[in-house]
Structures are given as structure tokens and as C-alpha cells.
Scaffold this motif. Structure first.
Motif, PDB file in Angstrom:
ATOM      1  N   SER A 113       0.845  -1.202   0.000  1.00 40.85           N
ATOM      2  CA  SER A 113       0.000   0.000   0.000  1.00 40.85           C
ATOM      3  C   SER A 113       0.873   1.241   0.000  1.00 40.85           C
ATOM      4  O   SER A 113       2.048   1.187   0.346  1.00 40.85           O
ATOM      5  N   MET A 114       0.259   2.363  -0.383  1.00 38.97           N
ATOM      6  CA  MET A 114       1.046   3.594  -0.405  1.00 38.97           C
ATOM      7  C   MET A 114       1.168   4.200   0.975  1.00 38.97           C
ATOM      8  O   MET A 114       2.179   4.745   1.358  1.00 38.97           O
ATOM      9  N   GLY A 115       0.080   4.104   1.751  1.00 39.61           N
ATOM     10  CA  GLY A 115       0.141   4.643   3.109  1.00 39.61           C
ATOM     11  C   GLY A 115       0.665   3.587   4.062  1.00 39.61           C
ATOM     12  O   GLY A 115       0.662   2.397   3.753  1.00 39.61           O
ATOM     13  N   PHE A 116       1.134   4.020   5.198  1.00 36.63           N
ATOM     14  CA  PHE A 116       1.522   3.093   6.263  1.00 36.63           C
ATOM     15  C   PHE A 116       1.772   3.830   7.570  1.00 36.63           C
ATOM     16  O   PHE A 116       1.833   3.247   8.624  1.00 36.63           O
ATOM     17  N   ARG A 117       1.885   5.173   7.491  1.00 35.39           N
ATOM     18  CA  ARG A 117       2.271   5.898   8.682  1.00 35.39           C
ATOM     19  C   ARG A 117       1.087   6.281   9.563  1.00 35.39           C
ATOM     20  O   ARG A 117       1.259   6.670  10.704  1.00 35.39           O
ATOM     21  N   GLY A 118      -0.117   6.198   9.013  1.00 33.27           N
ATOM     22  CA  GLY A 118      -1.284   6.575   9.797  1.00 33.27           C
ATOM     23  C   GLY A 118      -1.241   8.013  10.258  1.00 33.27           C
ATOM     24  O   GLY A 118      -1.672   8.349  11.358  1.00 33.27           O
ATOM     25  N   GLU A 119      -0.718   8.878   9.427  1.00 34.95           N
ATOM     26  CA  GLU A 119      -0.519  10.263   9.844  1.00 34.95           C
ATOM     27  C   GLU A 119      -1.313  11.264   9.022  1.00 34.95           C
ATOM     28  O   GLU A 119      -1.574  12.367   9.486  1.00 34.95           O
ATOM     29  N   ALA A 120      -1.645  10.867   7.781  1.00 38.76           N
ATOM     30  CA  ALA A 120      -2.179  11.866   6.853  1.00 38.76           C
ATOM     31  C   ALA A 120      -3.499  12.463   7.330  1.00 38.76           C
ATOM     32  O   ALA A 120      -3.630  13.674   7.475  1.00 38.76           O
ATOM     33  N   LEU A 121      -4.468  11.601   7.579  1.00 36.94           N
ATOM     34  CA  LEU A 121      -5.773  12.127   7.988  1.00 36.94           C
ATOM     35  C   LEU A 121      -5.647  12.897   9.288  1.00 36.94           C
ATOM     36  O   LEU A 121      -6.209  13.979   9.446  1.00 36.94           O
ATOM     37  N   ALA A 122      -4.903  12.338  10.231  1.00 34.63           N
ATOM     38  CA  ALA A 122      -4.709  13.015  11.511  1.00 34.63           C
ATOM     39  C   ALA A 122      -4.154  14.417  11.268  1.00 34.63           C
ATOM     40  O   ALA A 122      -4.676  15.408  11.781  1.00 34.63           O
ATOM     41  N   SER A 123      -3.105  14.497  10.460  1.00 30.60           N
ATOM     42  CA  SER A 123      -2.471  15.791  10.200  1.00 30.60           C
ATOM     43  C   SER A 123      -3.476  16.787   9.653  1.00 30.60           C
ATOM     44  O   SER A 123      -3.484  17.959  10.033  1.00 30.60           O
ATOM     45  N   MET A 124      -4.327  16.303   8.744  1.00 30.85           N
ATOM     46  CA  MET A 124      -5.293  17.228   8.152  1.00 30.85           C
ATOM     47  C   MET A 124      -6.231  17.794   9.210  1.00 30.85           C
ATOM     48  O   MET A 124      -6.644  18.950   9.133  1.00 30.85           O
ATOM     49  N   THR A 125      -6.562  16.985  10.209  1.00 31.27           N
ATOM     50  CA  THR A 125      -7.490  17.498  11.226  1.00 31.27           C
ATOM     51  C   THR A 125      -6.821  18.531  12.131  1.00 31.27           C
ATOM     52  O   THR A 125      -7.504  19.290  12.805  1.00 31.27           O
ATOM     53  N   TYR A 126      -5.495  18.556  12.167  1.00 34.38           N
ATOM     54  CA  TYR A 126      -4.803  19.568  12.970  1.00 34.38           C
ATOM     55  C   TYR A 126      -4.648  20.893  12.237  1.00 34.38           C
ATOM     56  O   TYR A 126      -4.387  21.909  12.856  1.00 34.38           O
ATOM     57  N   VAL A 127      -4.751  20.849  10.920  1.00 30.93           N
ATOM     58  CA  VAL A 127      -4.569  22.100  10.167  1.00 30.93           C
ATOM     59  C   VAL A 127      -5.790  22.474   9.327  1.00 30.93           C
ATOM     60  O   VAL A 127      -5.741  23.411   8.541  1.00 30.93           O
ATOM     61  N   GLY A 128      -6.882  21.702   9.480  1.00 32.31           N
ATOM     62  CA  GLY A 128      -8.086  22.018   8.718  1.00 32.31           C
ATOM     63  C   GLY A 128      -9.276  21.297   9.335  1.00 32.31           C
ATOM     64  O   GLY A 128      -9.141  20.618  10.358  1.00 32.31           O
ATOM     65  N   HIS A 129     -10.440  21.480   8.718  1.00 38.99           N
ATOM     66  CA  HIS A 129     -11.641  20.802   9.223  1.00 38.99           C
ATOM     67  C   HIS A 129     -11.969  19.641   8.287  1.00 38.99           C
ATOM     68  O   HIS A 129     -12.188  19.850   7.101  1.00 38.99           O
ATOM     69  N   VAL A 130     -12.002  18.423   8.872  1.00 40.81           N
ATOM     70  CA  VAL A 130     -12.164  17.236   8.030  1.00 40.81           C
ATOM     71  C   VAL A 130     -13.528  16.597   8.275  1.00 40.81           C
ATOM     72  O   VAL A 130     -13.927  16.400   9.428  1.00 40.81           O
ATOM     73  N   THR A 131     -14.218  16.302   7.195  1.00 42.96           N
ATOM     74  CA  THR A 131     -15.486  15.577   7.312  1.00 42.96           C
ATOM     75  C   THR A 131     -15.424  14.328   6.440  1.00 42.96           C
ATOM     76  O   THR A 131     -15.052  14.411   5.264  1.00 42.96           O
ATOM     77  N   VAL A 132     -15.768  13.195   7.043  1.00 41.87           N
ATOM     78  CA  VAL A 132     -15.685  11.926   6.316  1.00 41.87           C
ATOM     79  C   VAL A 132     -17.092  11.363   6.143  1.00 41.87           C
ATOM     80  O   VAL A 132     -17.860  11.313   7.102  1.00 41.87           O
ATOM     81  N   THR A 133     -17.399  10.965   4.921  1.00 41.22           N
ATOM     82  CA  THR A 133     -18.653  10.249   4.668  1.00 41.22           C
ATOM     83  C   THR A 133     -18.272   8.910   4.060  1.00 41.22           C
ATOM     84  O   THR A 133     -17.495   8.875   3.101  1.00 41.22           O
ATOM     85  N   THR A 134     -18.776   7.800   4.614  1.00 36.81           N
ATOM     86  CA  THR A 134     -18.316   6.508   4.103  1.00 36.81           C
ATOM     87  C   THR A 134     -19.381   5.440   4.273  1.00 36.81           C
ATOM     88  O   THR A 134     -20.229   5.531   5.161  1.00 36.81           O
ATOM     89  N   ILE A 135     -19.306   4.458   3.412  1.00 39.06           N
ATOM     90  CA  ILE A 135     -20.226   3.322   3.534  1.00 39.06           C
ATOM     91  C   ILE A 135     -19.454   2.065   3.151  1.00 39.06           C
ATOM     92  O   ILE A 135     -18.637   2.095   2.225  1.00 39.06           O
ATOM     93  N   THR A 136     -19.676   1.001   3.906  1.00 34.12           N
ATOM     94  CA  THR A 136     -19.010  -0.254   3.566  1.00 34.12           C
ATOM     95  C   THR A 136     -20.015  -1.179   2.904  1.00 34.12           C
ATOM     96  O   THR A 136     -21.227  -1.002   3.043  1.00 34.12           O
ATOM     97  N   GLU A 137     -19.488  -2.182   2.238  1.00 33.74           N
ATOM     98  CA  GLU A 137     -20.346  -3.072   1.455  1.00 33.74           C
ATOM     99  C   GLU A 137     -21.414  -3.735   2.345  1.00 33.74           C
ATOM    100  O   GLU A 137     -21.136  -4.115   3.481  1.00 33.74           O
ATOM    101  N   GLY A 138     -22.599  -3.875   1.821  1.00 33.47           N
ATOM    102  CA  GLY A 138     -23.663  -4.568   2.545  1.00 33.47           C
ATOM    103  C   GLY A 138     -24.421  -3.695   3.529  1.00 33.47           C
ATOM    104  O   GLY A 138     -25.393  -4.130   4.135  1.00 33.47           O
ATOM    105  N   GLN A 139     -23.998  -2.462   3.752  1.00 30.52           N
ATOM    106  CA  GLN A 139     -24.705  -1.568   4.681  1.00 30.52           C
ATOM    107  C   GLN A 139     -25.832  -0.830   3.964  1.00 30.52           C
ATOM    108  O   GLN A 139     -25.749  -0.563   2.770  1.00 30.52           O
ATOM    109  N   LEU A 140     -26.866  -0.534   4.732  1.00 33.78           N
ATOM    110  CA  LEU A 140     -28.000   0.167   4.130  1.00 33.78           C
ATOM    111  C   LEU A 140     -27.748   1.662   4.039  1.00 33.78           C
ATOM    112  O   LEU A 140     -28.270   2.343   3.173  1.00 33.78           O
ATOM    113  N   HIS A 141     -26.990   2.169   4.998  1.00 31.37           N
ATOM    114  CA  HIS A 141     -26.689   3.602   4.957  1.00 31.37           C
ATOM    115  C   HIS A 141     -25.229   3.818   5.365  1.00 31.37           C
ATOM    116  O   HIS A 141     -24.582   2.945   5.939  1.00 31.37           O
TER     117      HIS A 141
END
Ligand code: ADP
Ligand code: MG
Length: 737
Positions: A113-141
């Protein structure tokens, strides 16, 4: 407090150097640490986009779309159709060092994989406002949740969602005033984002990419997966780029050198660009590798037309344990095992590809009789000159590629023209200048006639006479610039050297002539150049140089000498053509050899060259003969200062008007008011000649020198290479200041 780390010390705060007691060491608050780290991982909006797109690709997406508002400072939106994020992982999603891709350090050796440090999303939340919308397979919403400083702002809210994940980053760097200001003042990051998505789109050709400004219905990058690599390049970079590309691949599986496989596309000699485009993926990661980029550029500048930088798409795969992916916080660079050897192999492959494509390339030659708006056109009534115009890429032909001779009037040559004040009016003389332009005709003489022991001897002599220290310098030096008309400055390790450009270019040309012996490509003169006139011209020049204003040797005598020389050259015609690519026919010069690819010698030196060929060659002994012909050619092709004096500074006096009347001597004393009256056209021409030469030195001579020159021992002592300074010593001097 964060301000401690970044504010300049206030006048009352203790100055570390003067205070007697050492300052206290404190533990920084986690939020400060995180914000500092975040500033490093997310340096600018395009860096955030890179992380987000990499996450989407890691999530096995087949479609990734990017929207950007205000260069990314207001809004970044990346949507994908990947596997999504589990509901139970959302609370820790944006904490530092949380990842689904790595569990123990050793995994790094095999990580795909390209990522491995587990830092990118965290970093973004320290310097900006992050909103995540996600759905996994088989879920209704799906779920939507916002983050700040690594933590959820609220419980995830159920929401309608389409397959995959959408990550929105708003107000990037809202809490880093300086960064935001710099970014706002500099060019907006959107072009960088477009460039980034273009690169991904070319490599991940089975994924659909789109990139647009927020709210715009026109995408600036839009690809549909499933096409070929070349199609992907065509879609993203345009048909004109794709048309000029050649496929290339090379691999090595020798563990003592390097193990890798490279596939890609590289531009050919028709491609024209001012900047290099290098799209490099190593084990499917988009990375930069300055060393490789430089190496590639070097091959191009040594083998192809001066004006263009290459376009390169390259995908290199090597065993994952040969790549250290963890050397850069944004993973922009990787470190490779046996990098030097890998670069060498790739360099040679590109060189071979370019050479082979170059030698089969036919340049169009067309003879047009037209009235070109140049000063070289002859308008004299009794003469009709056809002007040959080359069809090479329809570029303006540099001065050094023009043969400036007039077959009937030797004084038509520019430099003769200003030396000789007694001739008819300036305008008339100027109109005598006929131009012949040369065109490189790719043509190989396939006679493999090179089993001459004397030639082998000469080549071996070069090898055995190499100065190892100078060879190291030549191979690894950095060109700094020209110090004057003859010396260039270069840096090697921490040393500065002055290098005599005329000497090294002469030696390089000499060695190249011997290496290419009997296998030259040809420079075709667009019009045969009559030997007799050229020789007479050279004889007159010689006389002017040696005798100044004294009475001239009578013209009959000069003519006799010229005829004798022609006789001699005629006798040697076959040999000169077959072995050295110098073709003469019916008393005219037709072709010259290509000694260094894409380099055409200063055609103003043809007369001098022919005179030297007829008089300075030892024809009796085979070895001597090869050596002296090579030396004469080398002298002709060497990068001498142009014949037109350098118009910058003092040299401008040669270009003052009215020199016919006042004569050269008087002209120097001419009063200031006349100073501005210079011949603008000639000055422009001279300026071009000088800058062209400087260009050639930097982009043709030095790169070729690194590849081909074997510096002889004498160059260490004859003033060709002079060490002028050691930077270490200079730094020491500066430190004391
Ligand atoms: P890293 O990529 O180094 O693991 P990140 O901070 O970029 O760290 O992402 C943290 C985790 O969030 C990833 O390991 C992944 O599991 C998840 N993730 C992030 N973006 C996506 C996405 N677009 N789709 C699915 N999972 C994602
Ligand atoms: Mg990531």
C-alpha cells in the motif's frame, strides 16, 4: 503553548547565548507536537490531495474524483468508490498513528500500500476541518462525521451514501496564519493538483480519474480506465505529446548490480519542451528521484536537439525489500538499493534508444528560392543566389548553423567585411552575403572498414593516457558558468576549477573523431561550397592577420596556392569521405561529419579548416595521417569564441557605424556622442552567436564530456584544469568574518 515554539524571542526573554543558567526543558503539549508534525506532512493543498488520493487507491477504488475550491485552501473534496471505512473504526480514524495497513515494523519490507504511517488524515485534522462520509459493502446507509485535532466532533451520523468514501477538507491552514498567507500570495495550488492527478491517471490507467474546480462542470483531467498506457498519456497530456513518444523497457537481474524492471515512454527528438516532465513510479508509488531525473536529462542534452527537455513516464519495479519507503515524511522520495547501478543501466538504455532513433531519422532538406527577410540575402544584380532553407522543425536556425560564404566574393564573409575598410560601401557588401544553411542529414556510411592497427593504436593511446583524477572530475562535476571567453567554472566535491573550454572541447572532438572513424552521420551543406573561394578567403584572412595593412601578396600567387591545395585535397577525396565523412565533389565541399550529435561547428571557420586540412596533415604515414586529420577536424569543431567579437562591454566598439570612413584605429577614439550608433543587426547576430556558444558549452559540451571525454594527463599541468578554490577553506574564511 504553541506560540513559544514559533514566536521570535521577546526582548525580555532570556537570550540563550548570554544567560548564565541554561533554559528549562519542557515537554511540549501533544496538540503543539501534532500541529508541528502536521505542518510537515501537509505542506500545501496538493500534498493533502496526494495523501487522499493514495488512500483512495489503497482502498481499491476504480474511480477517484477531486474537487478544489480556492486552490484547495477553502475546500478539497476527494470521493472514491473503494471499500469504505468500518463504523467501529471511525472514532480512531483521525488519531495519529492509526492505520489499517501496517501492524509491525517488519511489514514495511513487504508493504504494497502507499500509506503506512497513519498520519495523513490526523495531520489534516490539525490544520483544517475534516469531514468523512463513508459506507461499507452490505450496509443500508453510510455515516458522516467531522474531526478536529484528531478527534471526532460528534458521534457519526447515519446518512445516505454511495459506495466508497468521501473526504472533505475545509479551511486548510486556518490556524497557521503565516502558511496561509504565503500560499495565498503565491500561485494557487490548483495547477499542482491537476499535475498530480494527471500523473496518477497515467500510471493507474485502469482507474477513472477526474479533477475539477469546485462547481465547475468542466473537468481539467478526466480519464476513463481501461485504455492503453499511450492512450492514457494522450488523454491527459494531449496527442502532440503522445505522438512523439517511444516505448522503452529495460531490466537487470544481476544481484551484484541491481535487480529491477523498468517500463515506460520517453520523448523522441521531435518533442519540444522547455521543462522536463518526469512521471516516475517506483513500485507503484509516485516519487521524485532527482538523481535519476538529472541522469536522464543528461543523456538528452548530450544526444538530442538543444532546445528540448524530455518527457518521461517511467515505472520501475524492484523487490520490495530493495526499497526503503520510509525516508521522507510525505513519502515523496524513496531510497533504493544499488541506486547508482540502476541509474546507469537506465541511462544507457535511454541513450541507446535515442541513438538508434536518431540515426534513422531523416531530416527534410528542401531547396527554396525565396526572399527571406534576412540580411544574408544577396540582392546584387549580377548574382542569383538560391537560399536553401531547412525544414528542421521550422525553428529559427541558430547562427552557428548557417554557412556564411559567398562563392564569388570572399569579402562577403562578415569578419572579413569589417576588417577591410577599403572595400565598397557597407550596404553593397552586406548584400553580398549569401547564406547557405546546413542541414543534418542522417546518413550512415556502413563500410565497416576499421581494422587499421594505427587507428586502434590511437584509440588505445587515449585510454592509456587518461588522468584518473581528472576523469573523476569530468564525470562528476557540476557546471557553474563561464568565467570569461575561454574559461568555465565548475565544481567538483568542495573544489572549484577553471577549465579551458577550447582545450577540452578540442580534445573531446578529437577523441570522438577517432571513435566514430568511418561511421559518421553527415552534416549536409545545402549548397556545395567551392573550395577555391574558401581557400582564397582563408589565405586572405591569414594575410590580414599576419601582415596587417601591408601590401597584399599578389592575387595570382594566392590563386596558385589555392589550386595546389585543391589538387592535393582531390587526391585524398575518397579517403576523407570514407574515413572522416568530409565529402568533396567537383571542387566543392558537400558534407561534413557529425562529430558530436546535434552539434554543428561554427561555419565561419570552414575556410580556415580547409586550408589547415590541405597544409597541416601528414599524408605519408597512416597513423600520422589519421591523427593529423582528426586534429584538424577537432580544431574546427572545438568551441572557440565566435569570430564576431563579443558585443558586451568593450567589444561594442567593433559595431559602431561609419567604420568604413574612420577606419578601425580612429574609430576607437571616436567621441562619446557616436557611441550609440551601432549596427544593431550585427550586434544582435553577435549576441546570438555568443549566447548560442554559451548554451552549447553548458548543454552540449559538458554533458558529452561527462559521458565521453577521457582527459589526457597533460591537461593536469598545461593550464586546462586549474583548481582555484576549496570551498571548505572559503567557508572557513567566511566563518571568521
Ligand atoms: P495511512 O494511509 O498511512 O494508513 P491515513 O491517515 O492516510 O494513514 O489513513 C488512515 C486509515 O484510514 C487508513 O489506514 C485506512 O484504513 C483509512 N482510510 C483513509 N482513507 C480511506 C479511504 N478513502 N477509503 C478507505 N479507507 C480509508
Ligand atoms: Mg494514507
Amino acid at each position: 503553548m504553541e506560540s513559544r515554539a514559533s514566536d521570535p524571542p521577546s526582548p525580555t526573554s532570556p537570550s540563550p547565548s548570554r544567560s548564565s543558567s541554561p533554559p528549562r526543558i519542557r515537554r511540549l503539549e501533544a496538540s503543539v507536537v501534532n500541529r508541528i508534525a502536521a505542518g510537515e506532512v501537509i505542506q500545501r493543498p496538493s500534498a493533502a490531495v496526494k495523501e487522499l488520493v493514495e488512500n483512495s487507491l489503497d482502498a481499491a477504488s476504480t474511480s477517484v474524483s477531486v474537487s478544489v475550491k480556492d486552490g484547495g485552501l477553502k475546500l478539497l473534496l476527494v470521493s472514491d468508490d473503494g471499500h469504505g471505512i468500518r463504523h467501529e473504526d471511525l472514532p480512531i480514524l483521525c488519531e495519529r498513528h492509526t492505520t489499517s495497513k501496517l501492524s509491525k515494523y517488519e511489514d514495511l519490507q513487504t508493504i504494497k500500500s502507499m500509506g503506512f504511517r497513519g498520519e495523513a488524515l490526523a495531520s489534516m485534522t490539525y490544520v483544517g476541518h475534516v469531514t468523512v462520509t463513508t459506507i461499507t459493502e452490505g450496509q443500508l446507509h453510510g455515516y458522516r462525521v467531522s474531526y478536529r485535532d484528531g478527534v471526532m466532533e460528534h458521534e457519526p451520523k447515519p446518512c445516505a451514501a454511495v459506495k466508497g468514501t468521501q473526504i472533505m477538507v475545509e479551511n486548510l491552514f486556518y490556524n497557521m496564519a503565516a502558511r496561509r498567507k504565503t500560499l495565498q500570495n503565491s500561485n494557487d495550488d490548483y495547477p499542482k493538483i491537476v499535475d498530480l492527478i494527471s500523473r496518477f491517471a497515467v500510471h493507474y490507467m485502469n482507474t477513472n480519474f477526474s479533477c475539477r474546480k469546485y462547481g465547475s462542470n468542466r473537468a481539467d483531467v478526466h480519464t476513463v480506465g481501461g485504455s492503453s498506457r499511450l492512450d492514457a498519456i494522450r488523454t491527459v497530456y494531449g496527442a502532440s505529446v503522445a505522438r512523439d513518444l517511444m516505448e522503452i523497457s529495460v531490466s537487470d537481474d544481476n544481484p551484484t548490480r541491481s535487480i529491477f524492471k523498468m517500463e515506460g515512454f520517453i520523448s523522441n527528438s521531435n518533442y519540444l519542451a522547455k521543462k522536463t516532465t518526469m512521471i516516475l513510479f517506483i513500485n507503484d508509488r509516485l516519487v521524485d528521484c532527482t538523481a535519476l531525473k538529472r541522469a536522464v536529462e543528461l543523456v538528452y542534452s548530450a544526444t538530442l536537439p538543444k532546445a528540448s527537455k524530455p518527457f518521461i513516464y517511467m515505472s520501475i519495479n524492484l523487490p520490495s525489500d530493495h526499497v526503503d519507503v520510509n525516508i521522507h515524511p510525505t513519502k515523496r522520495e524513496v531510497s533504493l538499493l544499488n541506486q547508482d547501478s540502476l541509474i546507469d543501466t537506465i541511462q544507457s538504455a535511454i541513450e541507446a534508444k535515442l541513438m538508434s532513433s536518431n540515426s534513422t531519422r531523416i531530416f527534410q532538406t528542401q531547396v527554396v528560392s525565396s526572399s527571406l527577410p534576412t540580411t544574408q540575402i544577396s540582392t546584387r544584380k549580377d548574382k542569383e543566389h538560391s537560399i536553401a532553407n531547412s525544414g528542421v522543425q521550422s525553428q529559427k536556425i541558430p547562427v552557428n548553423q548557417m554557412v556564411r560564404t559567398d562563392s564569388r566574393d570572399p569579402f562577403g564573409r562578415l569578419h572579413s567585411y569589417w576588417k577591410d575598410g577599403s572595400q565598397s560601401s557597407k550596404q553593397e557588401k552586406k548584400s553580398d552575403l549569401a547564406s547557405m544553411r546546413s542541414v543534418v542529414v542522417a546518413r550512415r556510411n556502413w563500410k565497416e572498414n576499421t581494422d587499421f592497427t594505427s587507428l586502434d593504436q590511437l584509440v588505445r593511446e587515449i585510454d592509456s593516457n587518461v588522468h584518473p583524477g581528472l576523469l573523476d572530475i569530468v564525470k562528476d562535476c557540476t557546471y557553474i558558468g563561464l568565467a570569461d571567453e575561454v574559461f568555465a567554472v565548475l565544481q567538483y566535491n568542495t573544489y572549484l576549477y577553471l577549465v579551458n573550454v577550447v582545450n577540452v572541447s578540442k580534445e573531446l572532438m578529437y577523441q570522438q573523431v577517432l571513435r566514430r572513424f568511418s561511421k559518421f552521420n553527415a552534416i549536409q551543406l545545402s549548397e556545395p561550397a567551392p573550395l577555391q573561394d574558401l581557400l582564397l578567403m582563408a589565405l586572405r584572412d591569414e594575410e590580414l592577420e599576419t601582415r596587417g595593412d601591408e601590401t597584399e601578396t599578389n592575387d595570382d600567387l594566392k590563386e596558385k596556392i589555392a589550386l595546389m591545395n585543391i589538387e592535393l585535397l582531390k587526391e585524398k577525396e575518397d579517403m576523407l569521405e570514407n574515413y572522416f565523412g568530409i565529402k568533396m565533389e567537383d571542387g566543392s565541399l558537400i558534407r561534413l561529419p557529425v562529430v558530436l550529435d546535434q552539434y554543428i561547428p561554427d561555419m565561419d571557420r570552414i575556410p580556415e579548416f580547409l586550408l589547415s586540412l590541405a597544409n597541416d596533415v601528414d599524408w605519408d604515414d597512416e597513423r600520422e595521417c589519421f591523427q593529423t586529420v582528426s586534429a584538424v577536424l577537432a580544431n574546427f569543431y572545438a568551441m572557440h569564441p565566435p569570430i564576431l567579437p563579443n558585443p558586451s562591454g568593450d567589444g561594442i566598439r567593433y559595431y559602431r557605424k561609419n567604420r568604413e570612413e574612420v577606419g578601425l584605429e580612429a574609430e576607437i577614439l571616436v567621441d562619446k556622442s557616436d557611441e550609440e550608433q551601432v549596427d544593431e543587426e550585427l550586434v544582435a547576430e553577435a549576441e546570438t552567436a555568443w549566447s548560442q556558444r554559451e548554451w552549447n558549452i553548458q548543454h552540449v559540451l559538458f554533458p558529452s564530456m561527462r559521458l565521453f571525454l577521457k582527459p589526457p594527463k597533460c591537461m593536469a599541468t598545461d593550464g586546462t584544469f586549474v583548481q582555484v578554490a576549496s570551498l571548505e577553506k572559503l567557508y572557513r574564511v567566511f566563518e571568521r568574518c
